[in-house]
Motif scaffolding. Structure first.
Motif, PDB file in Angstrom:
ATOM      1  N   GLY A 142       0.813  -1.220   0.000  1.00  0.00           N
ATOM      2  CA  GLY A 142       0.000   0.000   0.000  1.00  0.00           C
ATOM      3  C   GLY A 142       0.839   1.259   0.000  1.00  0.00           C
ATOM      4  O   GLY A 142       0.562   2.205  -0.743  1.00  0.00           O
ATOM      5  N   ARG A 143       1.896   1.286   0.813  1.00  0.00           N
ATOM      6  CA  ARG A 143       2.766   2.474   0.870  1.00  0.00           C
ATOM      7  C   ARG A 143       3.458   2.710  -0.470  1.00  0.00           C
ATOM      8  O   ARG A 143       3.534   3.847  -0.949  1.00  0.00           O
ATOM      9  CB  ARG A 143       3.810   2.305   1.982  1.00  0.00           C
ATOM     10  CG  ARG A 143       3.265   2.470   3.386  1.00  0.00           C
ATOM     11  CD  ARG A 143       4.390   2.582   4.391  1.00  0.00           C
ATOM     12  NE  ARG A 143       5.195   1.364   4.430  1.00  0.00           N
ATOM     13  CZ  ARG A 143       4.930   0.307   5.183  1.00  0.00           C
ATOM     14  NH1 ARG A 143       3.849   0.309   5.959  1.00  0.00           N
ATOM     15  NH2 ARG A 143       5.716  -0.748   5.174  1.00  0.00           N
ATOM     16  N   THR A 144       3.956   1.636  -1.068  1.00  0.00           N
ATOM     17  CA  THR A 144       4.620   1.773  -2.369  1.00  0.00           C
ATOM     18  C   THR A 144       3.643   2.245  -3.435  1.00  0.00           C
ATOM     19  O   THR A 144       3.984   3.088  -4.273  1.00  0.00           O
ATOM     20  CB  THR A 144       5.255   0.431  -2.798  1.00  0.00           C
ATOM     21  OG1 THR A 144       6.157  -0.010  -1.783  1.00  0.00           O
ATOM     22  CG2 THR A 144       6.004   0.569  -4.108  1.00  0.00           C
ATOM     23  N   PHE A 145       2.420   1.731  -3.408  1.00  0.00           N
ATOM     24  CA  PHE A 145       1.406   2.128  -4.391  1.00  0.00           C
ATOM     25  C   PHE A 145       1.063   3.605  -4.255  1.00  0.00           C
ATOM     26  O   PHE A 145       0.974   4.328  -5.259  1.00  0.00           O
ATOM     27  CB  PHE A 145       0.144   1.273  -4.211  1.00  0.00           C
ATOM     28  CG  PHE A 145      -0.969   1.648  -5.141  1.00  0.00           C
ATOM     29  CD1 PHE A 145      -0.942   1.260  -6.478  1.00  0.00           C
ATOM     30  CD2 PHE A 145      -2.050   2.401  -4.699  1.00  0.00           C
ATOM     31  CE1 PHE A 145      -1.963   1.612  -7.341  1.00  0.00           C
ATOM     32  CE2 PHE A 145      -3.076   2.752  -5.557  1.00  0.00           C
ATOM     33  CZ  PHE A 145      -3.025   2.356  -6.879  1.00  0.00           C
ATOM     34  N   VAL A 146       0.880   4.078  -3.026  1.00  0.00           N
ATOM     35  CA  VAL A 146       0.517   5.489  -2.802  1.00  0.00           C
ATOM     36  C   VAL A 146       1.630   6.407  -3.281  1.00  0.00           C
ATOM     37  O   VAL A 146       1.397   7.422  -3.953  1.00  0.00           O
ATOM     38  CB  VAL A 146       0.195   5.735  -1.311  1.00  0.00           C
ATOM     39  CG1 VAL A 146       0.081   7.236  -1.024  1.00  0.00           C
ATOM     40  CG2 VAL A 146      -1.103   5.036  -0.923  1.00  0.00           C
ATOM     41  N   ARG A 147       2.878   6.058  -2.953  1.00  0.00           N
ATOM     42  CA  ARG A 147       4.011   6.883  -3.397  1.00  0.00           C
ATOM     43  C   ARG A 147       4.104   6.909  -4.921  1.00  0.00           C
ATOM     44  O   ARG A 147       4.348   7.960  -5.522  1.00  0.00           O
ATOM     45  CB  ARG A 147       5.312   6.325  -2.823  1.00  0.00           C
ATOM     46  CG  ARG A 147       5.477   6.545  -1.335  1.00  0.00           C
ATOM     47  CD  ARG A 147       6.682   5.796  -0.848  1.00  0.00           C
ATOM     48  NE  ARG A 147       6.847   5.943   0.586  1.00  0.00           N
ATOM     49  CZ  ARG A 147       7.508   5.085   1.341  1.00  0.00           C
ATOM     50  NH1 ARG A 147       8.050   4.017   0.789  1.00  0.00           N
ATOM     51  NH2 ARG A 147       7.635   5.282   2.630  1.00  0.00           N
ATOM     52  N   THR A 148       3.929   5.740  -5.525  1.00  0.00           N
ATOM     53  CA  THR A 148       4.017   5.650  -6.981  1.00  0.00           C
ATOM     54  C   THR A 148       2.943   6.502  -7.639  1.00  0.00           C
ATOM     55  O   THR A 148       3.217   7.264  -8.575  1.00  0.00           O
ATOM     56  CB  THR A 148       3.861   4.180  -7.430  1.00  0.00           C
ATOM     57  OG1 THR A 148       4.885   3.391  -6.816  1.00  0.00           O
ATOM     58  CG2 THR A 148       3.961   4.056  -8.938  1.00  0.00           C
ATOM     59  N   LEU A 149       1.719   6.380  -7.153  1.00  0.00           N
ATOM     60  CA  LEU A 149       0.609   7.138  -7.739  1.00  0.00           C
ATOM     61  C   LEU A 149       0.808   8.636  -7.548  1.00  0.00           C
ATOM     62  O   LEU A 149       0.527   9.431  -8.456  1.00  0.00           O
ATOM     63  CB  LEU A 149      -0.719   6.682  -7.112  1.00  0.00           C
ATOM     64  CG  LEU A 149      -1.980   6.887  -7.951  1.00  0.00           C
ATOM     65  CD1 LEU A 149      -1.863   6.153  -9.279  1.00  0.00           C
ATOM     66  CD2 LEU A 149      -3.211   6.405  -7.195  1.00  0.00           C
ATOM     67  N   ALA A 150       1.311   9.030  -6.379  1.00  0.00           N
ATOM     68  CA  ALA A 150       1.543  10.460  -6.119  1.00  0.00           C
ATOM     69  C   ALA A 150       2.576  11.023  -7.092  1.00  0.00           C
ATOM     70  O   ALA A 150       2.410  12.123  -7.636  1.00  0.00           O
ATOM     71  CB  ALA A 150       2.009  10.655  -4.676  1.00  0.00           C
TER      72      ALA A 150
END
Length: 433
Positions: free
Chosen positions: A81-89
């Motif tokens: 989840g953390r990696t996904f949020v950073r990537t999307l941001a």
């Protein structure tokens, strides 16, 4: 994952193929009648088509295996989840910047003002299928109804969604998932070996792609549309500088200098074939050679190929306003901001569609009362511009992946120090050295 060895010889042969294609294409265009030149170009394009089909053959199983195993190795759903949020941001910020820079540059350069070309009638058909944005269809299309169908049609975004579910499920399964992880890891290595075979065709595909385009259009088309083509490539150069500069802020200047030669081969392959997909396997390998962990590269890159098309988004904004300028249509600041918002959404909705940028532009023009026939102005040089925007997508995704890997490494837990046994003398003295 053991990466394929860097091959300077492949880069050399790709460059040879590129320049040979320019020379042969120019010779055909200059000495052969137009109808025969078009026929020759058709035969030459067979080589490029075969290469691209071979690449498409690799992508679906490679994305499925690498992404699923990468997520499984993250160890927890929270890490995913953390990696996904950073990537999307990062992707959203890059998208807004790319679109905004495209609008700014086309307004500063004004390539459509006094373009000096015969404008198509406003009711002329462009030949590009329009596709209005439909939120319901867009959201529904993200989720696969069959992973087999998604892989058969190379719907990368749908494969990513399935792989997210599969990877998290493997995390939950614990030790029972080990046989599946080993099987997927074997598939991943097999696909990389196949990639090595396919890349031997790349110089021939580059030669054929360039030669067939120049044989039909000739180099003169670049002079005719010089202001538009030159302006767009200047805008791309500015975008490259900002993308690499943003990467340098996070990674450091030295790391960016090391990244650039690492992605040289996928950049050249993409530029010559005008296809981002053509470089996907090679870019994945290059980033791992650079030092990006497999689990990060296999997670970020597939998402980038659906959501982080920096060059394509800039082109959509640049070309849309160029057409408006050619027809003498002045867009207000509010309209241009609205165009940025609309392109931000529609550019995500049709990822994977052939010549997707033209389809996005065709869908955008009617919202601002810009004649769709204006697409006929840019069709002649679209392939040459597609080369630049596709190569820019490679740079954007490479920088994004390296940045996410740096952030992930910064948050990784520090290793627990192993206590060193005391010597007999230290024990006798109460542990004092």
């Amino acid at each position: 994952m053991p990466a394929m060895k860097p091959t300077n010889s492949l880069t050399r042969w790709i460059l040879i193929g590129l320049f040979a294609g320019l020379a042969v294409g120019w010779a055909i265009n200059s000495n052969v009648p137009a109808d025969q030149a078009k026929a020759i170009a058709g035969y030459l394009s067979i080589i490029t088509d075969v290469f691209l089909r071979l690449i498409k053959m690799i992508i679906a199983p490679l994305v499925l295996a690498t992404l699923t195993v990468g997520i499984a190795h993250m160890g927890s759903g929270g890490a995913v989840g953390r990696t996904f949020v950073r990537t999307l941001a990062w992707f959203i910020a890059a998208s807004i910047f790319s679109l905004g820079l495209g609008i700014l540059m086309v307004n500063l350069l004004s390539p459509g003002v006094g373009v000096g070309l015969a404008l198509p009638a406003v009711d002329a058909a462009s030949g590009v299928a329009t596709k209005t944005f439909d939120l319901k269809e867009f959201i529904g299309h993200i989720f696969p109804k069959s992973i087999i169908e998604a892989m058969a049609t190379n719907e990368v975004l749908q494969i990513v969604v399935f792989s997210l579910f599969a990877g998290v499920a493997l995390i939950q399964m614990g030790a029972r998932a080990e046989p599946i992880n080993k099987g997927l890891d074997a598939i991943m290595h097999m696909m990389l070996v196949i990639t090595g075979y396919v890349m031997k065709v790349a110089p021939f595909a580059v030669f054929a792609a360039i030669a067939s385009s120049i044989a039909v259009e000739g180099l003169g088309i670049l002079w005719t549309f010089g202001k538009f083509v030159g302006g767009f490539y200047l805008a791309l150069a500015v975008l490259w500088a900002f993308l690499l500069g943003a990467g340098a802020v996070v990674l450091g200047v030295g790391e960016v200098k090391r990244l650039i030669p690492t992605i040289r081969e996928p950049f050249l392959i993409t530029f010559a074939t005008a296809s981002s997909e053509a470089a996907y396997p090679k870019l994945l390998d290059a980033l791992e050679r650079y030092g990006v962990p497999t689990r990060i590269a296999s997670f970020v890159l597939p998402l980038g190929y659906s959501f982080n098309l920096d060059g394509s988004m800039m082109y959509c904004a640049f070309a849309s306003i160029f057409i408006a300028q050619a027809y003498g249509i002045d867009l207000s600041l509010g309209q241009e901001i609205a165009m940025l918002g609309l392109l931000m959404i529609t550019s995500k909705g049709i990822a994977g569609v052939p010549r997707a940028s033209l389809v996005v532009i065709a869908a955008t023009l009617p919202y601002f009362n810009i004649p769709e026939a204006g697409l006929l102005l840019i069709l002649a040089v679209d392939h040459f511009l597609d080369m630049g925007r596709s190569a820019t997508n490679v740079i954007g995704n490479a920088v994004a992946t390296a940045v996410i890997a740096k952030w992930d490494a910064a948050e990784a837990p520090a290793p627990v120090p192993v206590p060193v046994p005391l010597t007999a003398k230290e024990v006798a003295s109460g542990g004092q050295g």
